[in-house]
Design a protein around this motif. Structure first.
Motif, short mmCIF file in Angstrom:
data_model
loop_
_atom_site.label_atom_id
_atom_site.label_comp_id
_atom_site.label_asym_id
_atom_site.label_seq_id
_atom_site.Cartn_x
_atom_site.Cartn_y
_atom_site.Cartn_z
N UNK A 1 0.84 -1.20 0.00
CA UNK A 1 0.00 0.00 0.00
C UNK A 1 0.87 1.24 0.00
N UNK A 2 0.58 2.16 -0.90
CA UNK A 2 1.32 3.41 -0.92
C UNK A 2 0.95 4.22 0.32
N UNK A 3 1.94 4.89 0.88
CA UNK A 3 1.61 5.72 2.03
C UNK A 3 2.19 7.12 1.84
N UNK A 4 1.46 8.11 2.36
CA UNK A 4 1.96 9.49 2.31
C UNK A 4 1.82 10.11 3.69
N UNK A 5 2.73 11.04 3.95
CA UNK A 5 2.63 11.80 5.19
C UNK A 5 2.19 13.22 4.82
N UNK A 46 -2.59 11.49 13.33
CA UNK A 46 -3.77 10.66 13.09
C UNK A 46 -3.59 10.02 11.73
N UNK A 47 -4.24 8.88 11.54
CA UNK A 47 -4.09 8.24 10.23
C UNK A 47 -5.39 7.61 9.77
N UNK A 48 -5.45 7.39 8.47
CA UNK A 48 -6.63 6.77 7.88
C UNK A 48 -6.24 6.16 6.54
N UNK A 49 -7.17 5.47 5.92
CA UNK A 49 -6.93 4.92 4.58
C UNK A 49 -7.99 5.49 3.65
N UNK A 50 -7.55 6.06 2.53
CA UNK A 50 -8.49 6.60 1.55
C UNK A 50 -8.21 5.94 0.22
N UNK A 51 -9.18 5.24 -0.33
CA UNK A 51 -9.03 4.56 -1.64
C UNK A 51 -7.73 3.77 -1.72
N UNK A 52 -7.40 3.01 -0.71
CA UNK A 52 -6.19 2.19 -0.73
C UNK A 52 -4.91 2.96 -0.49
N UNK A 53 -5.03 4.22 -0.16
CA UNK A 53 -3.85 5.03 0.13
C UNK A 53 -3.77 5.24 1.64
N UNK A 54 -2.62 4.85 2.22
CA UNK A 54 -2.45 5.06 3.66
C UNK A 54 -2.01 6.50 3.89
N UNK A 149 -16.45 21.84 5.00
CA UNK A 149 -16.93 22.16 6.33
C UNK A 149 -16.79 20.91 7.19
N UNK A 150 -15.97 21.03 8.21
CA UNK A 150 -15.82 19.89 9.13
C UNK A 150 -17.07 19.74 9.97
N UNK A 151 -17.83 20.81 10.03
CA UNK A 151 -19.04 20.78 10.85
C UNK A 151 -20.17 20.03 10.15
N UNK A 152 -20.42 20.38 8.87
CA UNK A 152 -21.53 19.74 8.15
C UNK A 152 -21.08 18.55 7.32
N UNK A 153 -19.78 18.44 7.11
CA UNK A 153 -19.26 17.34 6.28
C UNK A 153 -19.28 17.66 4.80
N UNK A 154 -19.77 18.84 4.45
CA UNK A 154 -19.83 19.23 3.05
C UNK A 154 -18.41 19.38 2.48
N UNK A 155 -18.21 18.84 1.27
CA UNK A 155 -16.91 19.00 0.61
C UNK A 155 -15.86 17.99 1.04
N UNK A 156 -16.12 17.22 2.08
CA UNK A 156 -15.09 16.29 2.57
C UNK A 156 -14.73 15.23 1.52
N UNK A 157 -15.74 14.73 0.80
CA UNK A 157 -15.46 13.73 -0.23
C UNK A 157 -14.61 14.30 -1.36
N UNK A 158 -14.97 15.54 -1.78
CA UNK A 158 -14.17 16.20 -2.82
C UNK A 158 -12.73 16.34 -2.33
N UNK A 159 -12.62 16.70 -1.06
CA UNK A 159 -11.28 16.90 -0.50
C UNK A 159 -10.49 15.59 -0.54
N UNK A 163 -7.02 14.91 -2.45
CA UNK A 163 -5.84 14.46 -1.70
C UNK A 163 -5.21 13.23 -2.37
N UNK A 164 -6.05 12.30 -2.82
CA UNK A 164 -5.54 11.10 -3.49
C UNK A 164 -4.87 11.50 -4.81
#
Ligand SMILES: Nc1nc2c(ncn2[C@@H]2O[C@H](COP(=O)(O)OP(=O)(O)OP(=O)(O)O)[C@@H](O)[C@H]2O)c(=O)[nH]1
Ligand SMILES: [Mg+2]
Length: 650
Positions: A1-5, A46-54, A149-159, A163-164
């Motif tokens: 798995x590719x990983x980025x910091x 903090x860490x997470x996995x997005x579309x197979x990217x660590x 918006x971290x509050x409403x979650x709007x735009x998070x998917x685009x973000x 990022x990927x």
């Protein structure tokens, strides 16, 4: 798995930590005080996995007082998320953090326009324009700009998608290089002991490996490795890594130290570098006291100005008094504490007081030798060491730099091992680069050190000159003992360099000789008087056999000076025509004959296999004066062995 910091950056309260939390589910603000005050003080992870990217996040504080903590986090990141709150737009630490990212040559990034729920579309458009302007001409020009918006979650998917996309363009790190993990956290874990964390910038860390904590050189053993909160057999470059260390107490390690391959780095307090002064900083003066930030370390130091990168307006001035805002120069950094540095490392300078970011740059030589720097020569040297930090391929520049460092080293030689830290060459590529230097005629290799062809040539000439002088002063000597020659010529040089020069001279037929070294053209030259003495002495000793003559008597006989006889006797001994036994000299032929005759007694059998002093005296017609030393000589030569009064022929 590719990983980025991924590092965050941006002004206080702009929603960096909230964004990380929204993306990972982990609150990066872990300190009690942070939670109480609602601000970030120190680095959070903090860490997470997005579309197979660590994805590992390093969340930094925005407060201007904690920029030094931000600097400890931003060093190892692959890309940055510049966070700009839509309701406040670009603010002072937006600019300062952005400047730092530019100076560090962070390769990629994107912009999050946070708190999008708090503004109307017109305001958002205005902020967009301001960010555009800030980013223009930088590594962020054309980068994705995503309202979230971290509050409403709007735009998070685009973000997440953005990022990927950006991560896909990030180049991997040198996994096979030397291990280097700038430590950003040290803590003790119940049942484990000491744990350090950091972003592994090169190499890998395996469980059970032995590493060093630098500076200080403390040896430590890797008891365990964690990446993304899970135990692993090893961590590789580009990963956020936690390392459980044995053999060291938590109080013995600090942020700013680096976990490194044993022996790979030498500590340093001096470095030659390129510096770029920010456009809105004050001029950077010669001798200015600064805060030097590299990796996770902050070290006080002073800047000495070597000169401008390029001559301006036909004028080339080493030792300028100050570097103007917005321009760059060569500097020597003098640090108040040691650290480990490599060529190619990026660093940041902040003013001593008030501590604001003023400049940054790239290390050219992490261990220059002391000496004058405000000179034409030092400036020319810096220019040869320079490279363009934004150009990807450094191979040619590194070979050029190696040539400079090999020149600097002189006859002491430049160790091959230093190609890694001082030149910044990947260990796997060292052999090829050395070969390139040798082929280009820039270096001669002598075992594990390199010297310039000029130094090797000078040394060969010096050896030849010393031999010529020796032959002139002592024509009867066959040459100089090798050790004497080396000590004379090479008190401070590397022994392998001397050996290489000697080997080259021998191969080209310039020198010869075994125990003593001589020019191949050298012949022992005897004066007519010495030649007469030599002939007479050799004849007398040959005729004398086991009853050699007295040298003083010969001198008197042939009417030569005692000094000439003395010189000739020494020569004949060196040539092994005469052999000294105790105080006596014998002709080599007589001794050879004696050995053969005594050895022959064995084959004739019977009592002949044993001999005593009386028998020896009678058989060889010698007095006790000669018999005793000769018998002892035979013992030493293992022709006979003494047993009481007898000697057994072996
Ligand atoms: N309405 C709204 N509030 C937000 C959003 N993101 C963050 N906030 C609020 O903004 C405040 C600051 O957010 P943080 O995430 O702590 O800001 P920060 O950039 O990490 O601040 P420092 O780390 O101290 O520089 C908090 O009260 C958050 O709840 C958002 O998208 N919308
Ligand atoms: Mg925060």
């Amino acid at each position: 798995m590719k990983s980025v910091v991924v590092g965050t950056a941006g002004h206080i309260d702009h929603g960096k930590s909230a964004l990380v939390r929204a993306l990972t589910g982990t609150d990066p603000d872990r300190l009690k005080e942070e939670k109480a005050r609602g601000i970030t003080i120190d680095l959070g992870f903090a860490h997470t996995t997005i579309d197979g990217l660590a994805v590992a996040f390093v969340d930094v504080p925005g407060h201007e007082r904690f920029v030094k903590n931000m600097l400890a986090g931003v060093g190892g990141i692959d890309l940055v998320v510049l966070v700009v709150a839509a309701d406040e737009s670009v603010m002072p630490q937006t600019r300062e953090h952005f400047d730092i990212c530019r100076l560090l040559h962070i390769p990629a990034g994107l912009v999050a326009l946070t708190k999008s729920d708090l503004v109307d579309p017109d305001t958002l458009e205005l902020v967009r324009l301001e960010v555009h302007e800030l980013a223009s001409g930088s590594f962020l020009e054309g980068a994705p700009l995503v309202p979230v918006s971290s509050k409403t979650g709007e735009g998070l998917d685009d973000f997440r998608h953005a990022l990927v996309d950006v991560s896909a363009k990030v180049a991997g790190r040198a996994v096979e290089g030397v291990t280097r993990l700038p430590i950003d956290r040290v803590f003790s874990m119940k049942g484990f002991g000491t744990v350090v964390t950091g972003t592994l910038v090169s190499g890998r860390i395996r469980t059970d490996a032995e590493l060093a904590v630098a500076p200080g050189g403390r040896r430590v053993k890797v008891r365990g490795v964690q990446v993304h909160g899970a135990a692993r057999a090893d961590a590789v470059a580009g990963q956020r890594t936690a390392v459980n260390l044995g053999g060291v107490d938590v109080h013995e390690i600090d942020r700013g130290q680096t976990l490194v391959t044993l022996g790979a780095f030498e500590e340093t307090r001096l470095a030659d570098a390129i510096v770029t002064v920010l456009p809105d900083a004050k001029p950077l003066k010669h001798g200015a006291r600064v805060r030097f930030h590299q990796g996770t370390a902050e070290i006080l130091g002073r800047v000495a100005l070597i000169g401008p990168l390029q001559a301006r307006g036909g004028e080339d001035a080493p030792g300028v008094p100050a570097i103007a805002p917005g321009s760059d120069a060569f500097v020597r950094l003098r640090l108040e504490r040691p650290t480990v540095l490599a060529r190619g490392d990026r660093y940041i300078l902040r003013a001593y007081s008030p501590s604001v970011t003023i400049a940054g740059g790239v290390i050219l030589d992490p261990r220059p030798s002391r000496g004058a720097i405000r000179t034409e020569a030092a400036l020319a040297r810096s220019r040869r060491l320079a490279f363009d930090p934004s150009a990807g391929d450094r191979e040619q520049a590194d070979i050029r730099a190696a040539a400079v460092l090999i020149e600097d080293a002189g006859a002491a030689g430049f160790p091959l091992a230093s190609m890694v830290s001082r030149v910044g060459i990947d260990p796997a590529a060292v052999d090829a680069r050395v070969q390139a230097l040798v082929t280009a005629g820039d270096a001669i290799r002598a075992n594990d050190v390199l010297v310039t062809s000029a130094v090797a040539e000078q040394l060969k000439q010096a050896i030849a000159a010393a031999l010529a002088e020796h032959h002139r002063a002592q024509p009867l000597s066959e040459g100089m003992p090798r050790e004497e020659l080396r000590d004379r010529l090479f008190g401070r040089g590397h022994p392998d360099v001397f050996e290489r020069a000697m080997a080259d001279l021998a191969a080209s037929g310039t020198i010869g000789g075994r125990e003593r070294t001589a020019l191949a053209t050298h012949r022992v030259a005897l004066s007519p008087e010495e030649e007469r003495a030599r002939a007479a002495i050799e004849r007398a000793f040959r005729d004398g056999g086991l009853r050699p003559p007295d040298a003083a008597a010969i001198a008197a006989d042939i009417g030569t000076s005692a000094a000439a006889v003395d010189r000739v006797l020494k020569l004949l001994q060196r040539q092994k025509v005469l052999v000294r036994i105790d105080t006596l000299l014998f002709h080599d032929e007589a001794l050879k004959r004696l050995k053969a005759e005594v050895a022959a007694l064995k084959t004739s059998g019977g009592a002949g296999a044993r001999i005593d002093v009386a028998m020896f005296k009678e058989r060889f017609g010698v007095s006790r004066k000669f018999a005793i030393p000769l018998l002892e000589y035979l013992d030493r030569e293992r022709v006979t062995r003494r047993m009481g009064d007898w000697r057994v022929v072996l």
